[in-house]
Design an enzyme around this catalytic site. Structure first.
Site, mmCIF file in Angstrom:
data_model
loop_
_atom_site.group_PDB
_atom_site.id
_atom_site.type_symbol
_atom_site.label_atom_id
_atom_site.label_comp_id
_atom_site.label_asym_id
_atom_site.label_seq_id
_atom_site.Cartn_x
_atom_site.Cartn_y
_atom_site.Cartn_z
ATOM 1 N N CYS A 2 -5.602 -5.039 -8.970
ATOM 2 C CA CYS A 2 -6.285 -4.107 -9.846
ATOM 3 C C CYS A 2 -7.261 -3.332 -8.977
ATOM 4 C CB CYS A 2 -7.091 -4.869 -10.893
ATOM 5 S SG CYS A 2 -6.096 -6.040 -11.823
ATOM 6 N N ARG A 27 -3.477 0.994 -7.463
ATOM 7 C CA ARG A 27 -3.561 -0.466 -7.530
ATOM 8 C C ARG A 27 -3.155 -1.020 -8.898
ATOM 9 N NH1 ARG A 27 -6.563 -2.227 -3.280
ATOM 10 N NH2 ARG A 27 -6.846 -4.236 -4.280
ATOM 11 N N TRP A 73 -3.591 -4.010 -13.314
ATOM 12 C CA TRP A 73 -2.166 -4.291 -13.234
ATOM 13 C C TRP A 73 -2.031 -5.731 -13.723
ATOM 14 C CZ3 TRP A 73 1.112 -7.589 -10.264
ATOM 15 C CH2 TRP A 73 2.469 -7.250 -10.322
ATOM 16 N N ASN A 97 -10.522 -8.550 -9.780
ATOM 17 C CA ASN A 97 -9.218 -8.312 -9.172
ATOM 18 C C ASN A 97 -8.793 -9.601 -8.487
ATOM 19 O OD1 ASN A 97 -7.025 -7.346 -7.656
ATOM 20 N ND2 ASN A 97 -8.344 -6.636 -6.022
ATOM 21 N N GLY A 98 -7.588 -10.087 -8.795
ATOM 22 C CA GLY A 98 -7.123 -11.323 -8.167
ATOM 23 C C GLY A 98 -6.593 -12.276 -9.219
ATOM 24 N N GLU A 467 16.989 1.157 1.195
ATOM 25 C CA GLU A 467 15.779 1.909 0.833
ATOM 26 C C GLU A 467 16.101 3.000 -0.198
ATOM 27 O OE1 GLU A 467 12.806 1.459 0.915
ATOM 28 O OE2 GLU A 467 11.865 3.413 0.624
ATOM 29 N N LYS A 471 14.252 3.094 -3.848
ATOM 30 C CA LYS A 471 13.533 4.282 -4.339
ATOM 31 C C LYS A 471 14.043 4.671 -5.716
ATOM 32 C CE LYS A 471 11.190 4.358 -2.199
ATOM 33 N NZ LYS A 471 9.983 3.824 -1.811
ATOM 34 N N GLU A 474 12.965 2.196 -8.429
ATOM 35 C CA GLU A 474 11.527 2.263 -8.712
ATOM 36 C C GLU A 474 11.172 3.400 -9.648
ATOM 37 O OE1 GLU A 474 10.253 2.381 -4.466
ATOM 38 O OE2 GLU A 474 8.532 1.252 -5.163
ATOM 39 N N HIS A 490 34.400 -6.408 -1.046
ATOM 40 C CA HIS A 490 34.299 -7.855 -1.249
ATOM 41 C C HIS A 490 33.629 -8.216 -2.566
ATOM 42 C CE1 HIS A 490 35.912 -8.568 2.677
ATOM 43 N NE2 HIS A 490 34.969 -7.842 3.247
ATOM 44 N N LYS A 589 1.053 0.186 -6.584
ATOM 45 C CA LYS A 589 1.273 0.511 -5.182
ATOM 46 C C LYS A 589 0.865 -0.623 -4.264
ATOM 47 C CE LYS A 589 1.181 4.169 -1.932
ATOM 48 N NZ LYS A 589 2.641 4.084 -1.850
HETATM 49 C C1 G6P Z 1 4.667 -2.529 -3.819
HETATM 50 C C2 G6P Z 1 5.057 -1.073 -3.906
HETATM 51 C C3 G6P Z 1 6.169 -0.776 -2.910
HETATM 52 C C4 G6P Z 1 5.745 -1.202 -1.515
HETATM 53 C C5 G6P Z 1 5.368 -2.685 -1.472
HETATM 54 C C6 G6P Z 1 4.759 -3.086 -0.140
HETATM 55 O O1 G6P Z 1 5.672 -3.315 -4.358
HETATM 56 O O2 G6P Z 1 5.472 -0.741 -5.209
HETATM 57 O O3 G6P Z 1 6.443 0.610 -2.922
HETATM 58 O O4 G6P Z 1 6.792 -0.960 -0.635
HETATM 59 O O5 G6P Z 1 4.386 -2.935 -2.474
HETATM 60 O O6 G6P Z 1 3.527 -2.424 0.035
HETATM 61 P P1 G6P Z 1 2.787 -2.315 1.401
HETATM 62 O O7 G6P Z 1 1.468 -1.662 1.078
HETATM 63 O O8 G6P Z 1 2.610 -3.709 1.934
HETATM 64 O O9 G6P Z 1 3.619 -1.490 2.311
#
Ligand code: G6P
Length: 594
Positions: A2, A27, A73, A97-98, A467, A471, A474, A490, A589
């Site tokens: 958070c 966050r 969050w 937060n935590g 990746e 993306k 997400e 397979h 994030k």
């Molecule tokens: C979250 C985000 C991802 C990110 C991951 C790692 O899950 O939604 O987009 O890749 O954290 O984050 P970092 O800050 O460690 O790269």
């Protein structure tokens, strides 16, 4: 995880705190809340499910010069208004937060004493505990509570007996104090107060403090006074979020600049280069670790280092690493990749590696982040602040640093020269890939209702496929999977029909024809194929349903160029499906919980 903010001074605290919360929405953004002393000194709380913008309408103009705020969050309890912070119990109003891991036991003890709870959160239990133990000595009570909670916490709270103070406690979650002239700030990340002051104190674990307009008094949990170390944070401030239509798109378009800054910065720093050579030449085992997109960058890093250096490299998801009793010792280098530098699993992986004597190298976008404190060497991606939840520009700069490190470790001078020349060309090639934007927007509209999307590739295109898929998942909520092109036959081929799109990534010369073979298997089963390639002629012969042609470049550069259309595709599909790509549901994030 958070975001926390706080303010005490002469400004309108609500405005400072709420503007700060907007900067911290990366966050989490399930709900937001603010607690303050109004102009009459009365403690007030306003909170609301949803984005900070909703809370702003409710509380932006309130009077009062001392406040704490929170953007959440959800970890414990639904993302609704009751569970939003601050929590108010008796004299106290608290944001957290935590995770308090032992909250259930503490809660039931308090319930036995007759305490009623209004939320399902662990945070309300911390607030109730403060109220329960309080005997007029706040500092003493804070220390006792801090010692009772197991887990991680960054806490800021107000107490009715001290209307000009904010109290803070930290263990395993980040918390910073900003010091201005006759005003002080509290935040999970100094970016929230960067426009007011660059004088920052980063609280260490097991510290607590009293913040007032004159600054900070710092203590350990036993009330022993500690020295306050002020650091200068010169942060790049990205302005007002409201003015940018989409951070995701803005940040994808910043890729060329991010690449240029990252490479220039790395090659200009002789100390970093010699430390890099020193660490890697003394160790014979290398493990790359990270989460999400950062982990996908590690997969590219493995291919790159094995190819250029012939150095065996292992990749581990940070969330698995610590539970596997990993084979790590003083001859190991653990490279931890994290945009935020705060991801709990990645942080814990570095702590474990350190405890076993390994050298830790951090690749991060945030120079003052927690991960840097555990690292023997910090390699800084210069992507600039990334606001959108989905990582875009940070991913390409992480990969670039893998390539930069390869160039300084490589002993063949001809190869080094060649790699450096390629890196020089990279920002230009990335700008050319951005020109595909309009075409991608049309393709996105065409395919936004598909039942599922597979991304396939071989060699360096395989990690890229993972990746591209992440993306899309997400920001569009579509089902998607990325895998090695050779694996399609397979199992997953059974899922292919006209409702499925397969994105074939074909950038690696040696394996291009093999990937086209796999794509033929898709089209002959009625699946739609979109090809992302630098081999236009081969793609035309194949006859794809959609074609995105990339500027030509060598194999090692291609992940950084080819990911651009994949990111833009995810962005445009998200928009076509009516989703806000900057703030996808359920995600945040920076994930500071394990
Ligand atoms: C979250 C985000 C991802 C990110 C991951 C790692 O899950 O939604 O987009 O890749 O954290 O984050 P970092 O800050 O460690 O790269």
């Amino acid at each position: 995880m958070c975001g926390i903010t706080g303010y005490i001074g002469k400004r309108k605290a609500c405005q400072v705190v709420l503007d700060g919360l907007c900067m911290l929405e990366y966050r989490g953004y399930d709900s937001a809340g603010i607690g303050l002393f109004d102009e009459k000194g009365k403690m007030q709380v306003a909170k609301k499910a949803g984005f900070v913008s909703g809370l702003k309408k409710l509380a932006y103009d309130r009077q009062g010069c001392c406040a704490v705020g929170h953007t959440r969050w959800a970890t414990h309890g639904l993302p609704n208004t009751a569970n939003a912070h601050p929590h108010k119990c008796g004299r106290f109003c608290l944001v957290h937060n935590g995770i308090a891991e032992n909250f259930a036991g503490l809660k039931s003890d308090l319930q036995k004493k007759g305490k009623k709870f209004l939320s399902q959160t662990d945070s309300e239990v911390i607030c109730a505990l403060l109220d329960d133990l309080y005997d007029g000595d706040v500092l003493d009570t804070m220390g006792r509570v801090a010692k009772m909670i197991k887990g991680s916490f960054a806490i800021a709270f107000l107490c009715n007996d001290f209307k000009d103070k904010i109290f803070v406690i930290k263990k395993n979650s980040p918390l910073a104090i900003g010091l201005g002239k006759d005003e002080s700030f509290v935040a999970s990340d100094p970016v929230a107060f960067a426009k007011y002051t660059d004088k920052t104190v980063y609280l260490k674990d097991n510290e607590m403090g009293i913040v007032d307009k004159n600054g900070l008094q710092l203590f350990d949990f036993c009330k022993n006074k500690k020295t306050v170390h002020i650091q200068n944070t010169n942060l790049f401030c990205d302005g007002d979020g409201q003015k940018v239509k989409s951070f995701t798109k803005k940040e994808i378009f910043e890729i060329p600049r991010a690449l240029r800054h990252t490479a220039n910065d790395f090659f200009a720093d002789d100390k970093i280069i010699s430390k890099t050579i020193d660490i890697f030449s003394k160790n014979d085992k290398v493990i790359l670790t990270g989460c999400g997109t950062a982990y996908n960058a590690c997969l590219v890093g493995k291919y790159t280092w094995e190819k250029v250096l012939r150095l065996p490299v292992q990749t581990e998801l940070a969330s698995e690493f610590r539970y596997q009793n990993p084979i790590v010792d003083k001859n190991t280098v653990v490279v931890a990749v994290s945009q935020s530098g705060e991801t709990a699993d990645t942080l814990q992986a570095t702590k474990l590696a350190k405890s076993r004597g390994a050298k830790v190298v951090a690749i991060t976008n945030v120079s003052h982040s927690s991960i840097t404190k555990n690292a023997d060497l910090v390699l800084h991606t210069k992507a600039g602040q990334e606001v959108a939840v989905a990582a875009t520009k940070s991913y390409v700069t992480q990969i670039l640093l893998f390539l930069c490190v390869a160039s300084v470790l490589c002993k063949q001078s001809k190869a080094v020269k060649e790699i450096k020349k390629q890196i020089d060309d990279l920002p230009y090639l990335a700008s050319k890939a951005l020109l595909l934007d309009d075409k991608i927007s049309k393709l996105a509209k065409e395919h936004c209702k598909k039942q599922g999307v597979f991304f396939v590739g071989r060699g360096l295109d395989y990690p890229l496929a993972t990746e591209g898929s992440l993306k899309l998942k997400e920001v569009t909520y579509m089902h998607s999977q990325g895998f090695a092109a050779g694996e399609l036959k397979h199992g997953s081929l059974a899922l292919v029909d006209k409702n499925v799109l397969v994105v074939g990534i074909v950038t690696q010369k040696k394996v291009a024809d093999k990937t086209f073979n796999a794509l033929h298997e898709v089209s002959s089963r009625g699946g739609k194929v979109l090809v992302v390639t630098q081999f236009e002629k081969m793609a035309k012969e194949f006859g794809a349903d959609g074609l995105l042609c990339l500027p030509g470049a060598t194999d090692l550069l291609m992940p950084m160029i080819a990911v651009i259309p994949l990111q833009l595709f995810a962005y445009h599909v998200s928009v076509a499906r009516g989703i806000n790509p900057d703030k996808p549901r359920n995600l945040a994030k920076s994930v500071t919980v394990e």
